[in-house]
Motif scaffolding. Structure first.
Motif, mmCIF file in Angstrom:
data_model
loop_
_atom_site.group_PDB
_atom_site.id
_atom_site.type_symbol
_atom_site.label_atom_id
_atom_site.label_comp_id
_atom_site.label_asym_id
_atom_site.label_seq_id
_atom_site.Cartn_x
_atom_site.Cartn_y
_atom_site.Cartn_z
ATOM 1 N N GLY A 69 3.240 5.411 -1.058
ATOM 2 C CA GLY A 69 3.930 4.196 -0.671
ATOM 3 C C GLY A 69 5.430 4.281 -0.646
ATOM 4 N N ARG A 70 5.996 5.492 -0.758
ATOM 5 C CA ARG A 70 7.456 5.639 -0.782
ATOM 6 C C ARG A 70 7.940 6.179 0.571
ATOM 7 N NH1 ARG A 70 7.911 8.410 -6.720
ATOM 8 N NH2 ARG A 70 10.026 8.952 -5.986
ATOM 9 N N SER A 71 7.550 5.477 1.621
ATOM 10 C CA SER A 71 7.840 5.929 2.979
ATOM 11 C C SER A 71 9.332 5.924 3.272
ATOM 12 C CB SER A 71 7.107 5.046 3.995
ATOM 13 O OG SER A 71 5.714 5.052 3.748
ATOM 14 N N ALA A 72 10.057 4.964 2.703
ATOM 15 C CA ALA A 72 11.492 4.896 2.960
ATOM 16 C C ALA A 72 12.208 6.139 2.437
ATOM 17 C CB ALA A 72 12.078 3.643 2.313
ATOM 18 N N GLU A 73 11.727 6.721 1.338
ATOM 19 C CA GLU A 73 12.304 7.967 0.833
ATOM 20 C C GLU A 73 11.907 9.142 1.714
ATOM 21 O OE1 GLU A 73 11.842 8.736 -3.422
ATOM 22 O OE2 GLU A 73 11.177 6.651 -3.630
ATOM 23 N N TRP A 114 -8.816 5.010 1.247
ATOM 24 C CA TRP A 114 -8.590 3.566 1.165
ATOM 25 C C TRP A 114 -8.430 2.904 2.523
ATOM 26 C CZ3 TRP A 114 -10.424 1.050 -2.467
ATOM 27 C CH2 TRP A 114 -10.366 1.479 -3.795
ATOM 28 N N PRO A 115 -7.631 3.431 3.450
ATOM 29 C CA PRO A 115 -7.559 2.785 4.767
ATOM 30 C C PRO A 115 -8.907 2.722 5.478
ATOM 31 C CG PRO A 115 -5.699 4.280 4.478
ATOM 32 C CD PRO A 115 -6.637 4.531 3.334
ATOM 33 N N LEU A 116 -9.750 3.753 5.272
ATOM 34 C CA LEU A 116 -11.070 3.743 5.903
ATOM 35 C C LEU A 116 -11.946 2.648 5.308
ATOM 36 C CD1 LEU A 116 -13.413 4.824 7.576
ATOM 37 C CD2 LEU A 116 -13.743 6.619 5.852
ATOM 38 N N LEU A 117 -12.002 2.564 3.990
ATOM 39 C CA LEU A 117 -12.830 1.529 3.350
ATOM 40 C C LEU A 117 -12.319 0.137 3.711
ATOM 41 C CD1 LEU A 117 -13.393 3.074 -0.203
ATOM 42 C CD2 LEU A 117 -14.937 3.085 1.760
ATOM 43 N N LEU A 118 -11.009 -0.022 3.778
ATOM 44 C CA LEU A 118 -10.442 -1.312 4.156
ATOM 45 C C LEU A 118 -10.857 -1.693 5.573
ATOM 46 C CD1 LEU A 118 -8.531 -3.721 3.756
ATOM 47 C CD2 LEU A 118 -6.674 -2.254 4.581
ATOM 48 N N ALA A 146 -1.900 5.125 -7.923
ATOM 49 C CA ALA A 146 -0.558 4.760 -7.471
ATOM 50 C C ALA A 146 -0.552 3.292 -7.066
ATOM 51 C CB ALA A 146 -0.149 5.637 -6.284
ATOM 52 N N PRO A 147 0.611 2.628 -7.130
ATOM 53 C CA PRO A 147 0.664 1.200 -6.758
ATOM 54 C C PRO A 147 0.101 0.920 -5.365
ATOM 55 C CG PRO A 147 2.712 1.862 -7.811
ATOM 56 C CD PRO A 147 1.904 3.118 -7.630
ATOM 57 N N LEU A 148 0.349 1.807 -4.420
ATOM 58 C CA LEU A 148 -0.174 1.590 -3.069
ATOM 59 C C LEU A 148 -1.686 1.624 -3.074
ATOM 60 C CD1 LEU A 148 0.194 1.270 -0.015
ATOM 61 C CD2 LEU A 148 0.355 3.761 0.142
ATOM 62 N N TRP A 149 -2.267 2.587 -3.792
ATOM 63 C CA TRP A 149 -3.726 2.686 -3.812
ATOM 64 C C TRP A 149 -4.342 1.490 -4.533
ATOM 65 C CZ3 TRP A 149 -3.138 8.287 -6.044
ATOM 66 C CH2 TRP A 149 -2.503 9.086 -5.075
ATOM 67 N N LEU A 150 -3.671 0.997 -5.580
ATOM 68 C CA LEU A 150 -4.153 -0.190 -6.269
ATOM 69 C C LEU A 150 -4.111 -1.400 -5.339
ATOM 70 C CD1 LEU A 150 -5.105 -1.577 -8.855
ATOM 71 C CD2 LEU A 150 -2.698 -1.846 -9.515
ATOM 72 N N TRP A 195 -7.017 -5.308 -1.845
ATOM 73 C CA TRP A 195 -7.179 -5.821 -0.477
ATOM 74 C C TRP A 195 -8.611 -5.599 -0.002
ATOM 75 C CZ3 TRP A 195 -3.679 -3.994 4.184
ATOM 76 C CH2 TRP A 195 -3.958 -4.779 5.306
ATOM 77 N N THR A 196 -9.140 -4.404 -0.240
ATOM 78 C CA THR A 196 -10.503 -4.096 0.200
ATOM 79 C C THR A 196 -11.506 -4.989 -0.506
ATOM 80 O OG1 THR A 196 -9.797 -1.796 0.522
ATOM 81 C CG2 THR A 196 -12.168 -2.232 0.531
ATOM 82 N N ARG A 197 -11.316 -5.215 -1.822
ATOM 83 C CA ARG A 197 -12.233 -6.108 -2.553
ATOM 84 C C ARG A 197 -12.133 -7.542 -2.016
ATOM 85 N NH1 ARG A 197 -14.649 -3.906 -6.878
ATOM 86 N NH2 ARG A 197 -13.790 -1.971 -7.754
ATOM 87 N N ALA A 198 -10.927 -7.963 -1.644
ATOM 88 C CA ALA A 198 -10.774 -9.301 -1.072
ATOM 89 C C ALA A 198 -11.526 -9.416 0.258
ATOM 90 C CB ALA A 198 -9.292 -9.619 -0.878
#
Length: 1016
Positions: free
Chosen positions: A640-644, A784-788, A825-829, A834-837
């Protein structure tokens, strides 16, 4: 530089070619406007290619351009590596010394591989990026030289070009983007037979819109008459023109020969044989002049005067007299620069050489070799070793030829001319058994090969072995793309080693075989690496052992990340340190750092990758540095640190381009696309993905680039384009080498495309296939993107009767997969919540509190599109639960923010969903009056009847069932369906249903009533 050829047999009048010359002049004009031009000029031997180039060059010089000529040199059927480019650069250096020096500043060592005048080319270990690095530096050099001054690079006789020259030309024509530059290459079309190596290059270049191909036709009768008039300085007799036109078929060179022969009164002696036509004027020379002509023919395309004098063994006056006679008869001409002689036309040289007796040919080659050995200064330094090797080989003297050929292979390797190196090593293997034992015993690996440390022998004291040649040839074949030849050599080497029992050498060759199998799409290479691992197990630490472990670790990271990969990487680092194999150590540490991040040890892993990058740059390990520039930003983006990651990726692109690391550059472009997408810079992300496609030299990077473009297209509502790009990605990835970093993103896009087209059962099937393969440790960034995507698709389809069967079981499988995937990681959490929602939404049990937590997670991350999507979901639930103005106000603000992001990104599906939700709830997202309480379907231009039809289409009804329920004819129902598809901008009923459900056009209770009616 180009030189004028003024002879009696050449017409002083330039005949015909007005259209072709116009095309060349037009290209020059475009180049003067800083638009680089590339042209290929083809035609049969003698048709007038050189004359056309000369006329164009003269016109270009009159316009202030600098023209540099480079000709491909044939020696015994093999071209000198990079000969035309070396010659052209030498001409540029003479014409623009200061400009060329400034353009090459800082890269002289690498460019010395092309032009020795820049200095001494560095020796040392070579890698797969060496040739690409040289090519990139050459392209940048030419762009800089041509920044202010128009430059024409003319390369003649491409049919003789060595493989390295062909590769460099292909690279230049693909990558030149700036500069006032014209690249013109000529080739003999009648020599390009089906198996000629130039044929695939021409086909490849034909597909480039930036390359124009010109084919010179033979002269017409009128043009032949004009040519003859120029040669004879008088108007020819019409009957004579008819005869010569018929016999020459309009070939300009044959017209010259026949016209001169007729003028000299020897036309009756000519035969219809081309060979006799070419030799007749040679045979008219004196014996000494014929002898000199034969000597020049066997010496190569051009023979230096001092070398010719040493070989001809004539008194100097006699030699000069013989040369004068040959030049006067237009058989020979002075070479460019005036230091040697060449045949005026290559056809004559070939005819003279073919007329030599076998013993005569080997004797002449021996004389050339002996003269060159006695005085190496007789030829230019950059051609000396290669020509000596060829002369000894053609002299059929294995004792002399083997060392000379090996020395030439070393020079080729240092110039990154790996194709020529491979050919020379194959020639050395051919000579090996016939060379005397004492010759072979005197050879040492340190003088002949570059891979001996990996073969486990002492390079100084141990004699060179046949297997050393095979090892060097296998590497050269991989580097130059001749992987099929390299694989055959590797297989043969392993059969030899099996008889000798040398585990270290065998392990090294098995590693090479693994790489080649993967490159050739013959498998994933795991079995070969396993064999290598078994061979070194239990042996003392060695460079081979460390290399095997490093390759195993990297393979496992890409295919089966987990404890085995981690342990192999740690052991590879340890072994490499023990034996002082620094580059292997750094490479293994890149793998180790990446695995640490994937395992959840994020900060330590990122720190290790950063240290390796800095160490590799400081120590000149450019290949490892390039890999670090790929992996470090990729790992930053994954947490999740794409800006870096973005500035680091930009820095990596500059580094890769500066050092010619093409593979690294392609992967960096792809990773940059991912980071820019995450940051909401989609236009830039699309450009980066296109950059990956444009630079990719192999299938996997092209597949990755296509997949990223599919991702962007899907988010923008372009389902058909996403499906097209997905198909391209499937084709490039293939099935021979399944890797989670390819398979899981492909599955994610496939789920998204299927859902967008209303194929929800297909979306389920895609996820089931992925679940069957499993999510190895460390693949959460792709999982995670796939499950989402699967959970969101199932939630969108929750009211569709067609997918009701099996819904509960599928949601249970999906929930179990979510439970098992890592959230370190915070992004994966955030993705997990989101996926559970979405799973709760699929069951109809989602709440505002649930979505509020998801929004809070994404508000801490720099991912605007993801944040907009979850804000829209929270707004929807707030409006459904609305119990006061506070909730409506919050929903309004959430939708306003989400709509602004969707509009900025061009995310049409999200923008439409936000607008329709606001309309339904009578919310004002911009300044002005509240939206009227319209049926959301009206905003899409649907009539009431079309709205009813769409509701039934969404429920899975056929046209006949729709007709029965609405009391209309099936034909009328079909017309309504067609109109609906057009207004929604979709291509099928399933996609129309998907749009209706995604935009929530019909309240769930309405759809439920429809479904209930269907069940009763």
């Amino acid at each position: 530089m180009l030189w004028p050829v003024e002879t009696r047999s050449m017409s002083p009048v330039f005949v015909g070619r007005n259209d072709e010359l116009g095309t060349l002049n037009e290209a020059l004009a475009r180049a003067e406007a800083a638009e680089p031009q590339a042209l290929l000029l083809g035609g049969e031997a003698g048709v007038g290619k050189t004359r056309l180039v000369e006329e164009f060059a003269a016109a270009a010089c009159r316009r202030g351009a600098v023209v540099a000529l480079g000709g491909c040199v044939e020696i015994g059927g093999d071209g000198l590596p990079f000969a035309p480019f070396s010659t052209a650069l030498r001409a540029l250096r003479a014409a623009l010394p200061d400009e060329l020096a400034a353009a090459a500043a800082g890269q002289e060592d690498e460019l010395a591989r092309l032009l020795p005048e820049f200095g001494e080319a560095p020796a040392g270990r070579h890698d797969e990026q060496g040739m690409a690095r040289l090519f990139e530096l050459t392209a940048r050099l030419l762009e800089r030289v041509a920044a202010e001054r128009t430059v024409v690079i003319a390369l003649e006789d491409l049919h003789w070009a060595d493989a390295s020259t062909r590769h460099l030309l292909s690279y230049l024509l693909r990558t030149l983007r700036t500069g006032r530059l014209v690249v013109l290459a000529t080739y003999r079309a009648d020599d390009i037979h089906r198996r000629h190596p130039l044929r695939p290059l021409l086909a490849e270049l034909d597909r480039l819109r930036t390359v124009r191909r010109i084919e010179l036709a033979r002269f017409t009768r009128e043009e032949v008459g004009r040519q003859m008039a120029g040669i004879l300085a008088a108007e020819p007799d019409p009957a004579q023109v008819d005869e010569i036109f018929e016999r020459s078929d309009g070939n300009a060179f044959f017209v010259e020969e026949l016209a001169v022969a007729w003028a000299e009164g020897c036309c009756t002696g000519l035969t219809d044989s081309l060979r006799d036509l070419l030799l007749v004027r040679v045979e008219a020379l004196s014996e000494s002049a014929q002898r000199v002509a034969r000597t020049v023919a066997e010496g190569g395309s051009t023979v230096e005067y001092p070398l010719l004098a040493a070989v001809a063994r004539l008194a100097e006056d006699d030699l000069i007299e013989a040369l004068r006679a040959a030049v006067g008869a237009n058989i020979l001409t002075a070479a460019p620069g005036g230091d040697g002689y060449r045949f005026r036309h290559s056809l004559v040289r070939e005819a003279v050489a073919d007329d030599l007796l076998p013993g005569e040919r080997s004797r002449l080659n021996r004389r050339y070799a002996e003269a060159l050995e006695s005085d190496p200064a007789l030829v230019a330094a950059d051609a000396r070793v290669t020509r000596l090797a060829n002369y000894w080989y053609q002299a059929h003297d294995p004792a002399k030829a083997l060392p000379a050929v090996l020395a030439a292979s070393v020079v080729a390797r240092r110039r990154h001319a790996y194709s020529e190196q491979l050919g020379l090593l194959e020639r050395a293997m051919e000579l090996w058994d016939s060379a005397p034992e004492e010759t072979r015993a005197a050879l040492r690996p340190v003088d002949c090969t570059d891979v001996y440390p990996l073969c486990g022998c002492d390079p100084v004291t141990a004699p060179l072995r046949y297997l050393d040649l095979m090892a060097e040839a296998a590497v050269a074949g991989r580097f130059c793309g001749e992987r099929e030849r390299a694989l055959k050599i590797t297989k043969r080497a392993l059969r030899i080693i099996e008889e000798e029992g040398d585990p270290l050498r065998a392990a090294w060759f098995w590693v090479q075989r693994s790489r080649l199998v993967q490159d050739l799409a013959r498998g994933d290479g795991r079995q070969e690496l396993g064999t290598a691992q078994d061979l070194v197990r239990g042996l003392p630490p060695s460079e081979v052992h460390a290399d095997v472990l490093a390759n195993v670790a990297n393979w496992c990271m890409l295919h089966e990340p987990g404890p085995e990969a981690f342990a192999a990487a740690e052991r590879a680092v340890e072994y490499a340190r023990m034996v002082g194999a620094r580059e292997i150590e750094l490479n293994a540490r890149v793998t180790l750092g990446s695995l640490m991040v994937d395992a959840g040890d994020v900060e330590n892993g990122l720190a290790e990758l950063s240290r390796v990058k800095e160490n590799a740059i400081e120590e000149g390990a450019t290949g490892v540095a390039g890999r670090a520039y790929v992996n470090l930003p990729s790992e930053l983006d994954s947490v999740g640190r794409s800006a870096e990651a973005v500035p680091l990726l930009r820095e990596g692109l500059a580094f890769a381009r500066r050092h010619g690391l093409l593979d690294s550059e392609v992967w960096i472009w792809g990773n940059l696309s991912d980071s820019l997408y995450a940051l909401g810079r989609w236009d830039e992300a699309a450009e980066a993905a296109a950059g990956a496609l444009g630079s990719a030299a192999s299938a996997k990077p092209r597949g990755a680039g296509a997949l990223r473009l599919a991702h962007i297209a899907l988010a923008r509502g372009e389902a058909a384009e996403a499906a097209r790009r997905l198909a391209i990605a499937h084709e490039h990835y293939g099935t021979h080498d399944p890797m989670p970093q390819a398979l899981l993103p492909v599955a994610r896009i496939a789920v998204g495309v299927a859902a967008a087209e209303g194929r929800y059962l297909d979306a389920r099937a895609e996820l089931d296939r992925a679940l069957e393969a499993g999510f190895p440790p460390g693949t959460q960034r792709y999982g995670w993107p796939l499950l989402l995507a699967a959970a969101a698709a199932e939630a969108d389809a929750r009211t569709l009767p067609a997918v009701a069967d099996g819904r509960t079981e599928f949601l249970d499988r999906l929930t179990e997969a979510v439970r098992k995937l890592t959230t370190g990681a915070p992004l994966w959490l955030a993705y997990e919540r989101w996926t559970r929602a979405e799973l709760h939404r699929a069951r109809g049990t989602d709440t505002a509190a649930l979505w509020s937590d998801v929004v809070t997670d994404f508000e801490c991350l720099e991912r605007p599109y993801d944040l907009a999507r979850v804000r829209r979901r929270l707004a929807q639930v707030l409006l459904e639960e609305a119990s006061g103005d506070d909730q409506r106000d919050r929903a309004t603000e959430l939708l306003r923010l989400a709509g602004a992001v969707a509009g900025h990104l061009g995310a049409r599906p999200l923008a439409e969903a936000v607008a329709l939700l606001a309309q339904r709830a009578r919310l004002t997202l911009t300044t002005g009056a509240p939206h009227p309480a319209l049926d959301p379907a009206e905003s899409l231009g649907l009539t009431n009847r079309e709205r009813d039809v769409l509701r039934l289409v969404s429920a899975g009804r056929t046209n006949r069932q729709i007709a029965e329920e609405l009391f209309i004819s099936p034909k009328t129902a079909s017309v309504h369906v067609s109109n609906i598809l057009g207004k929604l901008g979709v291509s099928g009923r399933g996609e129309a249903a998907a749009v209706a459900h995604r935009l929530d056009l019909f309240p769930p209770e309405s759809a439920d009533r429809t479904a209930a009616g269907q069940r009763t």
